[in-house]
Design a protein around this motif. Structure first.
Motif, PDB file in Angstrom:
ATOM      1  N   GLU A  88      41.025 -85.532 -48.061  1.00  0.00           N
ATOM      2  CA  GLU A  88      42.264 -85.107 -47.409  1.00  0.00           C
ATOM      3  C   GLU A  88      43.465 -85.376 -48.316  1.00  0.00           C
ATOM      4  O   GLU A  88      43.611 -86.467 -48.866  1.00  0.00           O
ATOM      5  N   ASP A 127      46.148 -81.726 -39.448  1.00  0.00           N
ATOM      6  CA  ASP A 127      45.679 -82.305 -40.709  1.00  0.00           C
ATOM      7  C   ASP A 127      45.841 -83.828 -40.733  1.00  0.00           C
ATOM      8  O   ASP A 127      45.833 -84.440 -41.799  1.00  0.00           O
ATOM      9  N   SER A 129      44.165 -87.093 -40.298  1.00  0.00           N
ATOM     10  CA  SER A 129      42.801 -87.613 -40.242  1.00  0.00           C
ATOM     11  C   SER A 129      42.661 -88.644 -39.133  1.00  0.00           C
ATOM     12  O   SER A 129      43.495 -89.535 -38.976  1.00  0.00           O
ATOM     13  N   ASN A 135      41.397 -81.067 -38.074  1.00  0.00           N
ATOM     14  CA  ASN A 135      40.737 -79.913 -38.685  1.00  0.00           C
ATOM     15  C   ASN A 135      40.526 -78.759 -37.686  1.00  0.00           C
ATOM     16  O   ASN A 135      39.610 -77.962 -37.838  1.00  0.00           O
ATOM     17  N   GLN A 182      39.054 -87.800 -43.223  1.00  0.00           N
ATOM     18  CA  GLN A 182      39.414 -87.871 -44.645  1.00  0.00           C
ATOM     19  C   GLN A 182      38.632 -86.898 -45.541  1.00  0.00           C
ATOM     20  O   GLN A 182      38.815 -86.918 -46.755  1.00  0.00           O
ATOM     21  N   GLY A 184      38.901 -83.607 -45.550  1.00  0.00           N
ATOM     22  CA  GLY A 184      39.647 -82.381 -45.823  1.00  0.00           C
ATOM     23  C   GLY A 184      39.721 -81.488 -44.604  1.00  0.00           C
ATOM     24  O   GLY A 184      38.776 -81.398 -43.826  1.00  0.00           O
ATOM     25  N   SER A 185      40.877 -80.833 -44.453  1.00  0.00           N
ATOM     26  CA  SER A 185      41.117 -80.063 -43.236  1.00  0.00           C
ATOM     27  C   SER A 185      41.945 -78.823 -43.520  1.00  0.00           C
ATOM     28  O   SER A 185      42.584 -78.701 -44.567  1.00  0.00           O
TER      29      SER A 185
END
Length: 252
Positions: A88, A127, A129, A135, A182, A184-185
Motif C-alpha cells: 500500500e 485505500d 488499510s 480496497n 497493506q 495494495g488497493s
C-alpha cells in the motif's frame, strides 16, 4: 456498493498444466522494460482455439511512478524470480495476472458489455488499510461518512480534484481481491493525464484506447489483465500459457 469478488482459491504456481485463468478468452497484456520503469506497452489478445491472436495495434500506457511489484491476483507471487512485492502506498502497479472487474465512469452509461457503475459524488475507493471497506468502491451516503474517512480516492475526481478527468472512464483490475491489509488497493485502468504522467499504481491510457477496450471486453469471455516486466513475461510465458509477441515498444 462495488466489491472485488474474485478469491484466491485455485491459485497455482508457475509450472502447473492448468492455470487459474484457463477460461479466459480475452487478455490485456502490459509489459514494461523493467521493475522500476513507469511506462509500458499494452496489447490485446483473443483466444483462438488453443492459442492467442493479437487483435489490435500495441499502444503506450503509463504505470506506477515507481514501476511494478508482485501483486495478489490469480497467480502466486513469483518472488523466486526477483522483483519487489506490491505494498500500500508504494506507487507501484501490481504485477501478475488479474481478473478484470466492473467498469465505471462519470457518464450515466458507456458503450460496454461489462457491468458498469455510474459514479456519483459520494463514492470512494477506500485505500485506508485495515478499514472495513478497504480496497472497495463504496457510497458514503450508504455506508456512512465515517467509513470513508481518510480515503484519498474519491471516484468523482472531476468534482473533488479540480476537474480531474482520469476516472471519466475506467475499469477495476482485481488486485488483492481478499483485501489483505497493506497489500495494495484501488487499482484501476483509467485515463492518463498526459503521456508523461505516471500513476500511483494504476495503468493509464488515452480516452480512445479506453473506449475501444470497454467496447471490446465481454464478461462471458472472462477477461484478464496481465502486467509484467518483459524479462519476467518471457520467463513465465510458457508455464502461464501467455501469448507470444515481438517485444517492441509502442511509440510514446
Amino acid at each position: 456498493m462495488l466489491t472485488f469478488a474474485v478469491t484466491l482459491a485455485g491459485v497455482a504456481h508457475a509450472g502447473t498444466a492448468k492455470t487459474p485463468w484457463h477460461d479466459a478468452r480475452q487478455m490485456i497484456v502490459v509489459t514494461t522494460a523493467g521493475w522500476n520503469v513507469d511506462h509500458g506497452t499494452l496489447r490485446t489478445f483473443e483466444r483462438a482455439g488453443d492459442g492467442w491472436r493479437e487483435v489490435r495495434a500495441a499502444v503506450p500506457v503509463t504505470v506506477g511512478k515507481n514501476g511494478a511489484g508482485w501483486g495478489l491476483g490469480l497467480n502466486a507471487p513469483q518472488t523466486d524470480g526477483g522483483g519487489p512485492v506490491k505494498r500500500e502506498g508504494d506507487n507501484r502497479s501490481p504485477a501478475g495476472v488479474f481478473r478484470i472487474g466492473d467498469s465505471f465512469g462519470y457518464a450515466a452509461s458507456v458503450d460496454t458489455a461489462m457491468p458498469y457503475l455510474a459514479l456519483n459524488a459520494t463514492e470512494y475507493c477506500v485505500d485506508v488499510s485495515g478499514a472495513k471497506h478497504y480496497n472497495r468502491i463504496v457510497d458514503a451516503s450508504v455506508v456512512g461518512a465515517a467509513a470513508v474517512k481518510g480515503s484519498t480516492e474519491p471516484m468523482r475526481r472531476d468534482l473533488h480534484a479540480y476537474g480531474d478527468q482520469r476516472y471519466r472512464m475506467g475499469f477495476v483490475i482485481e488486485q488483492n481481491p481478499a483485501n489483505v491489509p497493506q497489500a495494495g488497493s484501488c487499482i484501476f485502468a483509467h485515463l492518463w493525464k498526459s503521456p508523461s504522467d505516471a500513476t500511483a499504481g494504476c495503468t493509464a491510457m488515452t480516452p480512445a484506447v479506453m473506449q475501444s477496450l470497454l467496447a471490446w471486453l465481454k464478461p462471458e469471455d472472462h477477461p484478464v489483465f496481465v502486467l509484467l516486466p518483459q524479462g519476467e513475461y518471457e520467463r513465465l510465458r510458457t508455464a502461464w500459457q501467455l501469448p507470444a509477441f515481438a517485444a517492441t515498444d509502442a511509440a510514446r
